[in-house]
Design a protein around this motif. Sequence first.
Motif, PDB file in Angstrom:
ATOM      1  N   ASN A  55       0.798  -1.230   0.000  1.00 43.75           N
ATOM      2  CA  ASN A  55       0.000   0.000   0.000  1.00 43.75           C
ATOM      3  C   ASN A  55       0.828   1.275   0.000  1.00 43.75           C
ATOM      4  OD1 ASN A  55      -2.659  -1.155   0.033  1.00 43.75           O
ATOM      5  ND2 ASN A  55      -2.218  -1.839   2.101  1.00 43.75           N
ATOM      6  N   THR A  58      -0.430   4.998  -1.454  1.00 43.54           N
ATOM      7  CA  THR A  58      -1.884   5.159  -1.424  1.00 43.54           C
ATOM      8  C   THR A  58      -2.277   5.929  -0.177  1.00 43.54           C
ATOM      9  OG1 THR A  58      -2.290   3.103  -0.221  1.00 43.54           O
ATOM     10  CG2 THR A  58      -2.210   2.955  -2.621  1.00 43.54           C
ATOM     11  N   ALA A  59      -3.432   6.529  -0.221  1.00 43.80           N
ATOM     12  CA  ALA A  59      -3.922   7.288   0.921  1.00 43.80           C
ATOM     13  C   ALA A  59      -4.840   6.450   1.804  1.00 43.80           C
ATOM     14  CB  ALA A  59      -4.671   8.528   0.436  1.00 43.80           C
ATOM     15  N   ASP A  60      -5.123   5.251   1.356  1.00 42.43           N
ATOM     16  CA  ASP A  60      -6.038   4.393   2.109  1.00 42.43           C
ATOM     17  C   ASP A  60      -5.361   3.835   3.362  1.00 42.43           C
ATOM     18  OD1 ASP A  60      -7.902   4.734   0.073  1.00 42.43           O
ATOM     19  OD2 ASP A  60      -7.206   2.945  -1.003  1.00 42.43           O
ATOM     20  N   PRO A  61      -6.144   3.639   4.430  1.00 48.19           N
ATOM     21  CA  PRO A  61      -5.577   2.970   5.607  1.00 48.19           C
ATOM     22  C   PRO A  61      -5.212   1.525   5.273  1.00 48.19           C
ATOM     23  CG  PRO A  61      -7.828   3.744   6.046  1.00 48.19           C
ATOM     24  CD  PRO A  61      -7.520   4.038   4.626  1.00 48.19           C
ATOM     25  N   ASP A  63      -5.188  -2.271   6.306  1.00 52.54           N
ATOM     26  CA  ASP A  63      -5.832  -3.244   7.186  1.00 52.54           C
ATOM     27  C   ASP A  63      -5.065  -4.553   7.131  1.00 52.54           C
ATOM     28  OD1 ASP A  63      -7.884  -1.524   7.942  1.00 52.54           O
ATOM     29  OD2 ASP A  63      -9.166  -2.143   6.281  1.00 52.54           O
ATOM     30  N   THR A 103      -5.678  -1.739  11.960  1.00 54.30           N
ATOM     31  CA  THR A 103      -5.790  -0.684  10.964  1.00 54.30           C
ATOM     32  C   THR A 103      -4.686   0.340  11.210  1.00 54.30           C
ATOM     33  OG1 THR A 103      -8.166  -1.017  10.835  1.00 54.30           O
ATOM     34  CG2 THR A 103      -7.298   1.034   9.922  1.00 54.30           C
ATOM     35  N   SER A 105      -2.578   3.837   9.769  1.00 51.29           N
ATOM     36  CA  SER A 105      -2.636   4.993   8.868  1.00 51.29           C
ATOM     37  C   SER A 105      -1.469   5.912   9.174  1.00 51.29           C
ATOM     38  CB  SER A 105      -3.957   5.730   9.015  1.00 51.29           C
ATOM     39  OG  SER A 105      -4.171   6.150  10.333  1.00 51.29           O
TER      40      SER A 105
END
Length: 105
Positions: A55, A58-61, A63, A103, A105
């Motif tokens: 990941n 990317t700006a996504d958290p 998981d 999770t 971030s």
Amino acid sequence: MLFDNAKGQSKRIPTNQMRLPVPPKMDGCLPTRATATKKYKDKLIGKINAAIEKNIGTADPIDVGVINYNVAVVNEVIESLKDYGWDVRSIYGGGQDRVAIITLS
């Protein structure tokens, strides 16, 4: 008496039949709780590192699913992630299924 009619020599069980089996060796040492915990922790860290590498950019958290988790080890890994600057937002326990999601971030 009880053994008045017994004839012949008494039979004895050989001692080599009474030995317990030795557990198999793992990585040159006997398996212990400490080595099992270390292997579990190393596997979890590897899984988290793979998710982070996947990941990147990317700006996504991120998981990471954990199955049959060891609470103490998961908490130790989370503390390590926090020490390295990660924001660990949530952990969800699945009760008897022992499933969690970490999770980042």
